[in-house]
Scaffold this active site. Structure first.
Site, PDB file in Angstrom:
ATOM      1  CG  ASP A  67      -0.331  -0.388   2.510  1.00 17.71           C
ATOM      2  OD1 ASP A  67       0.905  -0.291   2.627  1.00 17.71           O
ATOM      3  OD2 ASP A  67      -1.058  -0.802   3.427  1.00 17.71           O
ATOM      4  CG  ASN A 129      -9.138  -1.643  11.648  1.00 16.16           C
ATOM      5  OD1 ASN A 129      -8.135  -2.229  11.245  1.00 16.16           O
ATOM      6  ND2 ASN A 129      -9.638  -0.584  11.029  1.00 16.16           N
ATOM      7  CG  HIS A 131      -6.054  -2.224   8.505  1.00 19.80           C
ATOM      8  ND1 HIS A 131      -6.215  -0.929   8.948  1.00 19.80           N
ATOM      9  CD2 HIS A 131      -4.731  -2.474   8.622  1.00 19.80           C
ATOM     10  CE1 HIS A 131      -5.048  -0.432   9.309  1.00 19.80           C
ATOM     11  NE2 HIS A 131      -4.137  -1.346   9.125  1.00 19.80           N
ATOM     12  CD  GLU A 136      -8.935   0.981   7.456  1.00 17.40           C
ATOM     13  OE1 GLU A 136      -8.825   0.005   8.220  1.00 17.40           O
ATOM     14  OE2 GLU A 136      -8.500   2.118   7.745  1.00 17.40           O
TER      15      GLU A 136
HETATM   16  C1  GLP Z   1      -0.833   0.069   8.500  1.00 19.52           C
HETATM   17  C2  GLP Z   1      -0.388  -0.394   7.097  1.00 19.52           C
HETATM   18  C3  GLP Z   1      -0.533  -1.866   6.965  1.00 19.52           C
HETATM   19  C4  GLP Z   1       0.051  -2.425   8.226  1.00 19.52           C
HETATM   20  C5  GLP Z   1      -0.931  -2.195   9.336  1.00 19.52           C
HETATM   21  C6  GLP Z   1      -0.357  -2.379  10.711  1.00 19.52           C
HETATM   22  O1  GLP Z   1      -1.609   1.184   8.519  1.00 19.52           O
HETATM   23  N1  GLP Z   1      -0.991   0.242   6.029  1.00 19.52           N
HETATM   24  O2  GLP Z   1       0.092  -2.335   5.794  1.00 19.52           O
HETATM   25  O3  GLP Z   1       0.324  -3.770   8.089  1.00 19.52           O
HETATM   26  O4  GLP Z   1      -1.520  -0.928   9.207  1.00 19.52           O
HETATM   27  O5  GLP Z   1       0.414  -1.285  11.055  1.00 19.52           O
HETATM   28  P1  GLP Z   1       1.504  -1.323  12.183  1.00 19.52           P
HETATM   29  O6  GLP Z   1       2.515  -2.315  11.730  1.00 19.52           O
HETATM   30  O7  GLP Z   1       2.061   0.062  12.272  1.00 19.52           O
HETATM   31  O8  GLP Z   1       0.828  -1.764  13.425  1.00 19.52           O
END
Ligand code: GLP
Length: 237
Positions: A67, A129, A131, A136
Site C-alpha cells: 500500500d 481493527n 485490516h 479496512e
Molecule cells: C498500516 C499499514 C498496513 C500495516 C498495518 C499495521 O496502517 N498500512 O500495511 O500492516 O496498518 O500497522 P503497524 O505495523 O504500524 O501496526
C-alpha cells in the site's frame, strides 16, 4: 493457518529474516510482497544485518509493496516509498527499478504482479481493527488494488505512530492491494507484535470464514499462511 508464538519481537523477526534470506539465496529470481508500518521494522533491520554479514544478494529480488498513501509526494517522510527506502532498499543491493508500489490505476498493479510471475512470499502486518494492507472493515473479499478511504481509527493509530499525534497530517486515503490481490500470493507470513494486536490475533485464531468486519479473516482461505507473533500479541485468550 499456522500460528507460531515467539517470546520477543526480535526472535520472531530473526526467524522470518532467516526464512527470507534462505529463499533469496536458493531462488534464481524471487518476488517479495512487503508491508510498511511499525511491525516489519525489526524484520527489515535483521535483513539489512544479514546482507552486511552474510552477503545475501538482493540483485535478483523484485519487491511489491502492499500500500501507499494516496496523493503524497513519494519523497516526503509520510510516504511508504520513503519508508521502504530508509528501512530496507538503500541498505541492500536491490535494484530500485525492481521495486514496485501500487499506483492510482489499481488494476495495473495486479496485472503487473501477474505478468512478473506473482508474489512468492507476502509479508503482512495487521491493523488493530483487522485490516490487512489498507483493506479496512467492509472491504470486499474480491477486491483488487484500488483507492480506499481510511477509517478514523486507522488515521488515529498512524497519527500516533508516525505523525506525532497530528491526525490532520495523515492522508485520508490510500492505494492498497485488495484482499483478492493478497490471496493470490503463493505464501503469506503475517506478523503481529505488542499487546495492541492481541485482540486481532485472538480473533484471527477463532476465525473460520471471511467476515467483512474483520478483513484479515479472508486469510483462513489461504493454503500457505503462517501467523508469527510475540508473547504480548498472543496474550489475549
Ligand atoms: C498500516 C499499514 C498496513 C500495516 C498495518 C499495521 O496502517 N498500512 O500495511 O500492516 O496498518 O500497522 P503497524 O505495523 O504500524 O501496526
Amino acid at each position: 493457518m499456522k500460528f507460531i508464538e515467539f517470546k520477543t519481537e526480535l526472535e520472531a523477526a530473526k526467524h522470518v529474516s532467516e526464512i527470507i534470506a534462505k529463499k533469496i539465496k536458493s531462488n534464481h529470481k524471487i518476488n517479495l510482497g512487503l508491508a510498511t508500518g511499525s511491525t516489519p521494522i525489526t524484520l527489515y533491520k535483521c535483513l539489512v544485518e544479514d546482507h552486511k554479514h552474510n552477503h545475501t544478494s538482493w540483485a535478483n529480488v523484485s519487491t511489491f509493496n502492499l500500500d501507499e498513501y494516496y496523493g503524497v509526494d513519494y519523497k516526503s517522510d509520510a510516504s511508504y516509498h520513503k519508508f521502504m527506502l530508509d528501512q530496507l532498499f538503500k541498505h541492500v543491493d536491490l535494484k530500485l527499478e525492481n521495486t514496485h508500489f501500487p499506483e492510482p490505476k489499481g488494476a495495473d498493479f495486479d496485472k503487473l504482479i501477474k505478468s512478473l510471475g506473482g508474489i512468492d512470499l507476502q509479508i503482512l502486518g495487521i491493523g488493530v481493527n483487522g485490516h490487512v494492507g489498507f483493506n479496512e472493515p467492509g472491504s470486499d473479499a474480491h477486491s483488487l488494488t484500488r483507492i480506499v478511504d481510511l477509517t478514523p481509527l486507522t488515521i488515529k493509530v498512524n497519527a500516533d505512530k508516525f505523525f506525532a499525534g497530528k491526525m490532520n497530517e495523515v492522508p485520508k486515503q490510500a492505494i492498497s492491494m485488495g484482499l483478492a490481490s493478497i490471496m493470490e500470493s503463493k505464501e503469506i507470513i503475517l506478523l503481529a507484535f505488542g499487546k495492541d494486536k492481541a485482540d486481532a490475533i485472538a480473533k484471527l485464531k477463532k476465525a473460520t470464514t471471511f467476515k467483512a468486519d474483520f478483513p484479515a479473516s479472508i486469510l483462513v482461505n489461504h493454503k500457505n499462511i503462517t501467523v508469527i507473533y510475540d508473547k504480548a500479541a498472543g496474550s489475549d485468550l
